[in-house]
Design a protein around this motif. Structure first.
Motif, PDB file in Angstrom:
ATOM      1  N   SER A  41       0.856  -1.177   0.000  1.00  0.00           N
ATOM      2  CA  SER A  41       0.000   0.000   0.000  1.00  0.00           C
ATOM      3  C   SER A  41       0.888   1.220   0.000  1.00  0.00           C
ATOM      4  CB  SER A  41      -0.897   0.023   1.239  1.00  0.00           C
ATOM      5  OG  SER A  41      -1.403   1.327   1.435  1.00  0.00           O
ATOM      6  N   ILE A  43      -0.032   4.154   0.514  1.00  0.00           N
ATOM      7  CA  ILE A  43      -0.444   4.996   1.643  1.00  0.00           C
ATOM      8  C   ILE A  43       0.204   4.507   2.943  1.00  0.00           C
ATOM      9  CG2 ILE A  43      -2.403   5.720   3.054  1.00  0.00           C
ATOM     10  CD1 ILE A  43      -2.550   7.103   0.439  1.00  0.00           C
ATOM     11  N   ASN A  44       0.165   3.190   3.179  1.00  0.00           N
ATOM     12  CA  ASN A  44       0.808   2.656   4.389  1.00  0.00           C
ATOM     13  C   ASN A  44       2.305   2.921   4.362  1.00  0.00           C
ATOM     14  OD1 ASN A  44      -1.679   1.783   5.228  1.00  0.00           O
ATOM     15  ND2 ASN A  44      -1.297  -0.401   4.849  1.00  0.00           N
ATOM     16  N   PHE A 204     -12.436   4.767   0.438  1.00  0.00           N
ATOM     17  CA  PHE A 204     -11.079   4.207   0.419  1.00  0.00           C
ATOM     18  C   PHE A 204     -10.589   4.040  -1.020  1.00  0.00           C
ATOM     19  CE2 PHE A 204     -10.486   1.795   4.729  1.00  0.00           C
ATOM     20  CZ  PHE A 204     -10.490   3.000   5.393  1.00  0.00           C
ATOM     21  N   TRP A 207      -8.995   6.769  -2.927  1.00  0.00           N
ATOM     22  CA  TRP A 207      -7.598   7.031  -2.596  1.00  0.00           C
ATOM     23  C   TRP A 207      -6.701   5.845  -2.967  1.00  0.00           C
ATOM     24  CZ3 TRP A 207      -6.225  11.803  -1.578  1.00  0.00           C
ATOM     25  CH2 TRP A 207      -7.160  12.679  -1.021  1.00  0.00           C
ATOM     26  N   TYR A 209      -7.091   2.869  -1.889  1.00  0.00           N
ATOM     27  CA  TYR A 209      -6.897   2.168  -0.620  1.00  0.00           C
ATOM     28  C   TYR A 209      -7.996   1.130  -0.432  1.00  0.00           C
ATOM     29  CZ  TYR A 209      -4.942   2.082   4.152  1.00  0.00           C
ATOM     30  OH  TYR A 209      -4.302   1.729   5.322  1.00  0.00           O
ATOM     31  N   GLN A 213      -5.799  -3.295   3.177  1.00  0.00           N
ATOM     32  CA  GLN A 213      -4.625  -2.481   3.491  1.00  0.00           C
ATOM     33  C   GLN A 213      -4.798  -1.776   4.834  1.00  0.00           C
ATOM     34  OE1 GLN A 213      -4.721  -0.283  -0.170  1.00  0.00           O
ATOM     35  NE2 GLN A 213      -3.234  -1.638  -1.155  1.00  0.00           N
TER      36      GLN A 213
END
Ligand SMILES: [Zn+2]
Length: 316
Positions: A41, A43-44, A204, A207, A209, A213
């Motif tokens: 991910s 984002i992560n 989500f 994005w 996402y 995730q």
């Protein structure tokens, strides 16, 4: 989003058992239809690479005056439902003001709102709220994620969301079992049929996402909070995502060291070798959420934090 069904029903529920300082998972309802955690991910990674830290939880009692315990009793939630407000431009503070004023007209209320700047808890989580239909209202703590407009703000908002969720699981001695002790409102709709809401899945996905995730992020926070009280999603050296093998599966493992007082853990080095972590370890006979598998020198390791791994010889 919250929904306005306020009446509760009682259902027999599987017990989740808490011991002194740790939890067991032996009585947890098996996961059904929960997909494996996705490998990567962005984002992560952004949260980890920028060392984004969640803010602290603000507790302020709101106006919701319908006090009721969960199916299992006061102070006995079974997990947390993840919502998203579907209200662009509204901050957590905006939503708190609105719900405190309007809950009697909307027949809806939740425990907390979170955005990129604040985590505001407005109802004692020992008691239920009206957020996801009668069945879920009798079982779960419920938190609403507010919409934001930048990647950085989104990353901060889900960091705050994940931290709140992990904190509540630990507060109530609940294991982290994706899809069982943490659910999306979409999961609730599919499982109980009381509502048809699908949040936060659509938001989500806007994005890039996913819930899987998000589960990975929650799992990191949960393990770190349990292990050392840390709210970071790292433990010492951070792992370069490019060096991970990417073998992923969603799982909870139980660990035990029959020959010692604790279960040792290791960190992977840049060259792929492992180094013993000497200042921390896992308690014997404790459950851990794990999302990755990696090998070194013929030994298989399961990941329990960003760069903390346990040999499968200790998995029972
Ligand atoms: Zn919802």
């Amino acid at each position: 989003m919250v929904s306005n069904k306020k009446f509760m029903v009682s259902l027999a529920t599987a017990a989740t058992l808490a011991g002194a300082g740790y939890v067991t998972v032996q009585n947890v309802v098996p996961n059904v239809g929960i997909q494996n955690v996705q490998a990567a991910s962005a984002i992560n990674d952004y949260i980890a690479n920028n060392n984004i830290q969640p803010v602290s939880i603000q507790y302020e009692e709101g106006t919701f005056s319908n006090w009721f315990g969960y199916d299992n009793g006061v102070g006995k939630p079974e997990g947390v439902v993840v919502h998203e407000t579907a209200t662009p431009g509204a901050t957590a503070r905006n939503e708190v003001t609105y719900f405190n004023r309007e809950w009697q007209n909307m027949y809806s209320y939740v425990h907390a709102f979170v955005d990129n700047n604040e985590i505001i808890n407005i109802h004692n989580t020992d008691y239920g709220v009206w957020g996801a239909g009668p069945t879920a209202n009798g079982k779960y703590i419920q938190i609403e994620l507010c919409e934001v407009n930048s990647t950085d703000a989104f990353a901060r908002s889900i960091s705050n969301d994940a931290y709140y969720i992990a904190s509540k699981l630990i507060q109530y001695n609940l294991p982290f079992t994706p899809g069982t002790t943490v659910l999306s409102h979409n999961d609730v709709s599919q499982r109980y049929g009381d509502t048809n809401h699908t949040d936060p899945v659509g938001y989500f996905s806007s994005w890039g996402y996913s819930m899987d995730q998000f589960y990975e992020l929650i799992g990191q926070y949960y393990n770190n909070l349990k292990n050392n009280g840390s709210v970071t999603n790292g433990g010492g050296n951070s792992t370069n995502p490019d060096t991970d093998t990417g073998v992923t599966d969603s799982n909870t493992i139980n660990v035990n060291n029959a020959n010692g007082d604790y279960v040792p853990i290791v960190a992977f080095q840049d060259d792929g070798s492992v180094k013993n972590i000497t200042n921390r370890a896992l308690m014997n006979k404790t459950p851990w959420y794990t999302d990755k598998t990696r090998e070194s020198n013929g030994v298989t390791y399961r990941r329990v934090a960003t760069n903390e791994w346990v040999s499968t010889q200790y998995v029972i």
